[in-house]
Enzyme design. Structure first.
Site, short mmCIF file in Angstrom:
data_model
loop_
_atom_site.label_atom_id
_atom_site.label_comp_id
_atom_site.label_asym_id
_atom_site.label_seq_id
_atom_site.Cartn_x
_atom_site.Cartn_y
_atom_site.Cartn_z
N ARG A 78 0.71 -1.34 0.16
CA ARG A 78 0.15 0.13 -0.21
C ARG A 78 0.97 1.23 0.08
NH1 ARG A 78 -5.24 1.69 1.46
NH2 ARG A 78 -5.16 3.77 2.07
N HIS A 133 -16.13 -5.43 0.50
CA HIS A 133 -14.80 -5.63 -0.05
C HIS A 133 -15.02 -5.52 -1.52
CE1 HIS A 133 -13.42 -7.20 3.74
NE2 HIS A 133 -14.74 -7.87 3.98
N CYS A 159 -13.04 -5.75 -3.94
CA CYS A 159 -12.48 -6.57 -5.01
C CYS A 159 -13.11 -7.71 -4.93
CB CYS A 159 -11.15 -6.94 -4.32
SG CYS A 159 -10.95 -7.45 -2.61
N GLU A 214 -6.91 -5.55 0.41
CA GLU A 214 -7.58 -4.28 -0.37
C GLU A 214 -7.80 -4.40 -1.70
OE1 GLU A 214 -6.60 -0.63 1.53
OE2 GLU A 214 -5.21 -1.71 3.22
N GLU A 215 -8.11 -3.28 -2.14
CA GLU A 215 -8.61 -3.09 -3.51
C GLU A 215 -7.55 -2.65 -4.50
OE1 GLU A 215 -10.39 -2.33 -1.18
OE2 GLU A 215 -11.61 -4.07 -0.83
N ASP A 233 -13.97 2.98 -12.23
CA ASP A 233 -14.40 4.33 -12.27
C ASP A 233 -13.70 5.53 -12.95
OD1 ASP A 233 -16.18 6.28 -11.13
OD2 ASP A 233 -15.54 6.37 -9.25
#
Length: 723
Positions: free
Chosen positions: A380, A689, A691, A409-410, A467
């Site tokens: 990250r 979540h 992902c 995480e994504e 997005d």
């Protein structure tokens, strides 16, 4: 435009069936008439041999006449004189009213019998001036109101009148087969294709022969028809498109096995119908605005055929006489095109994996099944640099299925969030148009732009909606050209730029340039412009000449169009060329497929960002559950609340759960949306979540409680849904 050009580059309209001179008209209305006539009535059409319709053959005959010696030349027959028919729309309507009231249909019957007996009579009835030429694309010369009135009334007439019209059409098609086409012939085809009787499968044989003759017309004749078709009312136009789509679907999958002739004996039906449909698509494309959305030309039935076989045929034979639906990409839905891209990439990946496996086995090395995946490991704290390093190092594996190791995480979501942050400087957010555009700052390394392109390609390949808010022009640039040139020095992404394209990105500037073009006063003195523009880059204002010596060339009334064109091209192409070229190559490093030639810019955008059309009922049907069942109180309350949400909150929910408020191509089912139970107190908010497209709900007991907590969660999570 590239895609439309690809379709229109087809100059030959004869396929396998065209090469066989023994084409027949069978007793093609037998099924239609037999249901309507008594046993004493019989209608028989004699089988008749027809010549080949290959347009190339006709064209050669037409072009070679001047090379013949004078003694064998014969003058072309002059156009026949069209008889004078004076019946008006009002008179016909009065005839219909009298017939309905009295039951005496003789006058109406005589009108239909005469009108559809030949191409000459069709012109006599419906041409505004019987012997007027009307040889322009702007005016077909057809009395559209009268045509509509006659056809609207036809289906309410007695069956014998309807049969007489079909008999007349058959005779007309047989009679008018030979010789070069006149504009009156085109008018007749234009009128006949609007006949509402072709909605019935019992008339499909007649309809097919009409479509076959229209498809075989010359390119110049098609050009006229395209422009005449675009003058139809939107309602009529849509009816004709839907009728053609239904014809193709029914021919592919008839409701009853014996409903239509065997496919082997009429293999030319679908090619002919598809080519005629392409004329409607072209008419729609040249209309501003389009008559109907381009998505309404999709034939969803084609999602159930072997479209990869169609794709391989197209790859092997191109736009030759071997028909493939891929020659006409407007008819293929985005679902089919996405599947073709993915399967094509998978086949390339499998080929690479096979070579790798063979290589390892031959060297007696241990085979690691991870070689089937694109394994990305990122931290990250070093999100961008790790991602760039991993994708650069594993560029040969980009077509493999993505597997990201990122501590719960994504990756896509966080990476996009960081890259498009205004502080990062790669992209500028245009507030007026609510989209991002490429920053024009210059640097020595544009690899991060390549990363964004790669990211978009991975999203398409792995069915992830991003997005991202680029203007449509960006996706047109991505398809310029649709496949990477072999010449490494060839320019890419240099799509023709217009003021309308600039309007998508910088509407205020586009408006100002539009005013310059329409200014009535002294342009040179009042605007005091030269062929030079100024741009701020990293806080420094720099000047650029739009043409050599541009700073000394004033903008005048005579050269202002050139100035605007060069200015727009500079902003959208030249000033960001290196940035976009890196972006282009990144995208195509994943999605390198001939299938991109099938796509419109709008469809590429849909593949990257998903569809804005939400169907929460479909999401409910496709939802999966973990720790809950669909009958549990919490789940039932959840769907009661979500289905009652206004559209804006439904979008926020989708964004909260998946990272995007749009739906992947293929619909809600492709989301693999999951509702999981989390054993925490009910005063907790839901978490997600993205992902895994998963939302975790505490065991709320009431609808009111769930609505309150869910609304807070989706409205205050900045749409990122991070745990």
């Amino acid at each position: 435009m590239l895609l439309m050009n690809r379709v229109w580059q087809q100059r030959s309209f004869g396929f396998k069936s065209c090469l066989d001179p023994k084409i027949y008209f069978p007793d093609c209305t037998k099924s239609y008439f037999s249901a309507q006539e008594s046993r004493q009535e019989h209608f028989t059409i004699q089988w008749r041999e027809l010549p080949p319709i290959c347009s190339d053959v006709r064209q050669k005959q037409r072009l070679s006449i001047d090379t013949l010696p004078p003694e064998v030349k014969a003058p072309f027959p002059s156009d026949p004189i069209i008889p004078l028919r004076t019946k008006t729309t009002k008179e016909f309507q009065e005839d219909m009213e009298r017939a309905v009231q009295s039951g005496d249909w003789r006058e109406v019957r005589e009108f239909y019998l005469t009108t559809f007996d030949s191409f000459i009579e069709i012109n006599a009835a419906f041409k505004r001036e019987a012997n007027g030429s009307f040889n322009t694309i702007d005016d077909s010369g057809v009395n559209a109101k009268f045509v509509n009135t006659v056809y609207d009334a036809l289906l309410s007439t007695p069956q014998d009148i309807q049969k007489s019209v079909l008999k007349g059409i058959i005779n007309s098609l047989l009679r008018e087969w030979k010789g070069p086409r006149t504009k009156d012939d085109l008018r007749a085809y234009f009128i006949l294709v609007q006949n509402p009787q072709y909605s019935s499968t019992s008339t499909y044989v007649i309809y097919a022969h009409l479509l076959r003759q229209i498809a075989a017309l010359s390119e110049a004749d098609h050009h006229f028809l395209v422009h005449w078709l675009k003058k139809l009312s939107a309602r009529r136009f849509r009816q004709l498109v839907e009728r053609l789509l239904q014809f193709i679907s029914t021919r592919l999958f008839p409701a009853e096995p014996d409903e239509l002739p065997p496919l082997a004996k009429c293999s030319w039906w679908i090619p002919s119908a598809t080519k005629v449909l392409s004329l409607f698509n072209a008419a729609n494309s040249v209309s501003s605005p389009p008559i109907m959305p381009f998505t309404d030309f999709y034939n969803i039935t084609l999602e159930h055929i072997d479209f990869m076989e169609e794709y391989r045929t197209w790859q092997n034979y191109g736009n030759s006489n071997r028909f493939s639906f891929c020659q006409f990409p407007f008819i293929l839905s985005t679902v089919v095109k996405k599947a073709i891209i993915q399967k094509d990439s998978e086949q390339q990946m499998i080929s690479q994996a096979r070579q790798s496996l063979v290589s390892k086995v031959s060297r007696r090395q241990r085979v690691d099944m991870n070689l089937l995946f694109l394994n990305i490991k990122v931290r990250r704290a070093q999100l961008l640099s790790d991602s760039l390093d991993e994708l650069t190092r594993k560029r040969c594996d980009l077509k493999k299925k993505l597997r990201v190791t990122f501590v719960g995480e994504e990756w896509f979501l966080l990476l996009v969030r960081q890259i498009f942050h205004t502080d990062y400087g790669m992209f500028t957010y245009m507030k007026d148009s609510r989209c991002h555009w490429f920053s024009s700052w210059k640097c020595d390394n544009y690899s991060e732009f390549q990363l964004v392109g790669t990211l978009m390609g991975l999203a398409v390949y792995n069915s992830i909606a991003l997005d991202i808010h680029f203007p449509l022009y960006c996706y047109r640039k991505l398809l310029t050209p649709p496949t990477v040139p072999c010449d490494q020095n060839a320019l890419v992404g240099m799509a023709t730029a217009t003021l309308d394209d600039l309007q998508q990105i910088m509407p205020e500037l586009a408006h100002g340039l539009g005013e310059l073009l329409s200014y009535e006063g002294n342009v040179e003195e009042d605007f005091y412009l030269t062929f030079q523009v100024f741009q701020e880059e990293m806080g420094v204002v720099k000047s650029y000449n739009l043409k050599p010596g541009g700073d000394k060339i004033p903008v005048t009334k005579q050269n202002r169009k050139e100035y605007v064109q060069l200015y727009v091209d500079f902003l959208l192409n030249k000033s960001i060329y290196k940035q976009f070229a890196a972006f282009y190559h990144g995208f195509h490093s994943v999605c390198a497929s001939d299938a991109l030639m099938l796509l419109r810019p709008e469809e590429v955008e849909m593949l990257v960002c998903g569809s804005p059309e939400l169907d929460m009922s479909a999401l409910q049907k496709a939802a999966q559950y973990e720790g809950y069942s669909k009958t549990d109180t919490t789940v039932r309350c959840f769907w009661d609340v979500v289905l009652a949400f206004p559209l804006e909150l439904q979008k926020k929910l989708l964004h909260f759960a998946t990272g995007s408020d749009r739906v992947p191509v293929g619909g809600m089912a492709d989301l693999n949306f999951k509702i999981s139970k989390i054993d925490v107190p009910t005063d907790w908010l839901p978490i997600s979540h993205t992902c895994f497209n998963q939302i975790c709900l505490p065991p709320y007991r009431t609808r009111k409680e769930l609505k309150h907590k869910l609304t807070i969660a989706i409205s205050n999570a900045e749409g990122f849904g991070l745990e």
